[in-house]
Design a protein around this motif. Sequence first.
Motif, mmCIF file in Angstrom:
data_model
loop_
_atom_site.group_PDB
_atom_site.id
_atom_site.type_symbol
_atom_site.label_atom_id
_atom_site.label_comp_id
_atom_site.label_asym_id
_atom_site.label_seq_id
_atom_site.Cartn_x
_atom_site.Cartn_y
_atom_site.Cartn_z
ATOM 1 N N VAL A 184 0.845 -1.191 0.000
ATOM 2 C CA VAL A 184 0.000 0.000 0.000
ATOM 3 C C VAL A 184 0.883 1.244 0.000
ATOM 4 O O VAL A 184 0.638 2.193 -0.745
ATOM 5 N N ARG A 185 1.939 1.234 0.801
ATOM 6 C CA ARG A 185 2.829 2.400 0.893
ATOM 7 C C ARG A 185 3.499 2.699 -0.449
ATOM 8 O O ARG A 185 3.477 3.834 -0.921
ATOM 9 N N THR A 186 4.089 1.699 -1.088
ATOM 10 C CA THR A 186 4.772 1.963 -2.356
ATOM 11 C C THR A 186 3.778 2.362 -3.446
ATOM 12 O O THR A 186 4.079 3.200 -4.288
ATOM 13 N N PHE A 187 2.588 1.778 -3.412
ATOM 14 C CA PHE A 187 1.539 2.126 -4.366
ATOM 15 C C PHE A 187 1.169 3.599 -4.227
ATOM 16 O O PHE A 187 1.149 4.341 -5.203
ATOM 17 N N LEU A 188 0.890 4.040 -3.001
ATOM 18 C CA LEU A 188 0.519 5.438 -2.775
ATOM 19 C C LEU A 188 1.662 6.391 -3.113
ATOM 20 O O LEU A 188 1.428 7.470 -3.661
ATOM 21 N N GLU A 189 2.879 6.002 -2.788
ATOM 22 C CA GLU A 189 4.033 6.845 -3.130
ATOM 23 C C GLU A 189 4.141 7.029 -4.638
ATOM 24 O O GLU A 189 4.374 8.138 -5.129
ATOM 25 N N LYS A 190 3.952 5.951 -5.386
ATOM 26 C CA LYS A 190 4.042 6.040 -6.842
ATOM 27 C C LYS A 190 2.888 6.840 -7.426
ATOM 28 O O LYS A 190 3.086 7.648 -8.341
ATOM 29 N N ILE A 191 1.683 6.633 -6.902
ATOM 30 C CA ILE A 191 0.517 7.382 -7.368
ATOM 31 C C ILE A 191 0.735 8.869 -7.122
ATOM 32 O O ILE A 191 0.532 9.699 -8.007
ATOM 33 N N LYS A 192 1.151 9.201 -5.913
ATOM 34 C CA LYS A 192 1.380 10.601 -5.546
ATOM 35 C C LYS A 192 2.451 11.230 -6.438
ATOM 36 O O LYS A 192 2.267 12.328 -6.963
ATOM 37 N N ARG A 193 3.552 10.549 -6.612
ATOM 38 C CA ARG A 193 4.656 11.067 -7.430
ATOM 39 C C ARG A 193 4.207 11.267 -8.885
ATOM 40 O O ARG A 193 4.488 12.291 -9.508
ATOM 41 N N HIS A 194 3.489 10.293 -9.413
ATOM 42 C CA HIS A 194 3.046 10.379 -10.803
ATOM 43 C C HIS A 194 2.057 11.529 -10.989
ATOM 44 O O HIS A 194 2.168 12.295 -11.955
ATOM 45 N N LEU A 195 1.090 11.662 -10.083
ATOM 46 C CA LEU A 195 0.145 12.773 -10.172
ATOM 47 C C LEU A 195 0.861 14.115 -10.064
ATOM 48 O O LEU A 195 0.575 15.041 -10.819
ATOM 49 N N ALA A 196 1.772 14.212 -9.106
ATOM 50 C CA ALA A 196 2.498 15.469 -8.908
ATOM 51 C C ALA A 196 3.297 15.854 -10.147
ATOM 52 O O ALA A 196 3.412 17.053 -10.467
ATOM 53 N N ASN A 197 3.811 14.882 -10.854
ATOM 54 C CA ASN A 197 4.562 15.152 -12.082
ATOM 55 C C ASN A 197 3.652 15.585 -13.233
ATOM 56 O O ASN A 197 4.118 16.215 -14.176
ATOM 57 N N ARG A 198 2.380 15.234 -13.153
ATOM 58 C CA ARG A 198 1.440 15.525 -14.238
ATOM 59 C C ARG A 198 0.650 16.821 -14.050
ATOM 60 O O ARG A 198 0.056 17.310 -14.994
ATOM 61 N N ILE A 199 0.606 17.345 -12.834
ATOM 62 C CA ILE A 199 -0.200 18.534 -12.551
ATOM 63 C C ILE A 199 0.677 19.691 -12.113
ATOM 64 O O ILE A 199 1.805 19.487 -11.678
ATOM 65 N N GLN A 200 0.137 20.869 -12.193
ATOM 66 C CA GLN A 200 0.829 22.062 -11.734
ATOM 67 C C GLN A 200 0.333 22.417 -10.345
ATOM 68 O O GLN A 200 -0.860 22.671 -10.144
ATOM 69 N N PHE A 201 1.238 22.419 -9.371
ATOM 70 C CA PHE A 201 0.857 22.827 -8.024
ATOM 71 C C PHE A 201 0.815 24.344 -7.953
ATOM 72 O O PHE A 201 1.628 25.013 -8.580
ATOM 73 N N PRO A 202 -0.152 24.895 -7.185
ATOM 74 C CA PRO A 202 -0.242 26.362 -7.074
ATOM 75 C C PRO A 202 0.937 26.930 -6.310
ATOM 76 O O PRO A 202 1.636 26.275 -5.607
#
Length: 79
Positions: free
Chosen positions: A61-79
């Motif tokens: 679960v931890r590695t899955f969430l880390e990868k999901i978070k990292r991938h989303l963060a790379n795809r979106i622009q944070f304010p």
Amino acid sequence: MFGETVEDVPDSYLQIENPKKAINVCQEAENLLSLNDETLTKTFAILSQGECFPEPRGETVRTFLEKIKRHLANRIQFP
């Protein structure tokens, strides 16, 4: 969210949700990742309503969430 790979899951999510929602997902993932492994696994099972199983993909679960978070963060622009 669906996909063959861990990276496909957030990509499918971004096809149906707006970037603001994705930012919230990243923040929620960060909160979950602050939990110890046992609590994280139990909480994830509750939140995913038993519909998401990272283990068959070779993830915890931890590695899955880390990868999901990292991938989303790379795809979106944070304010």
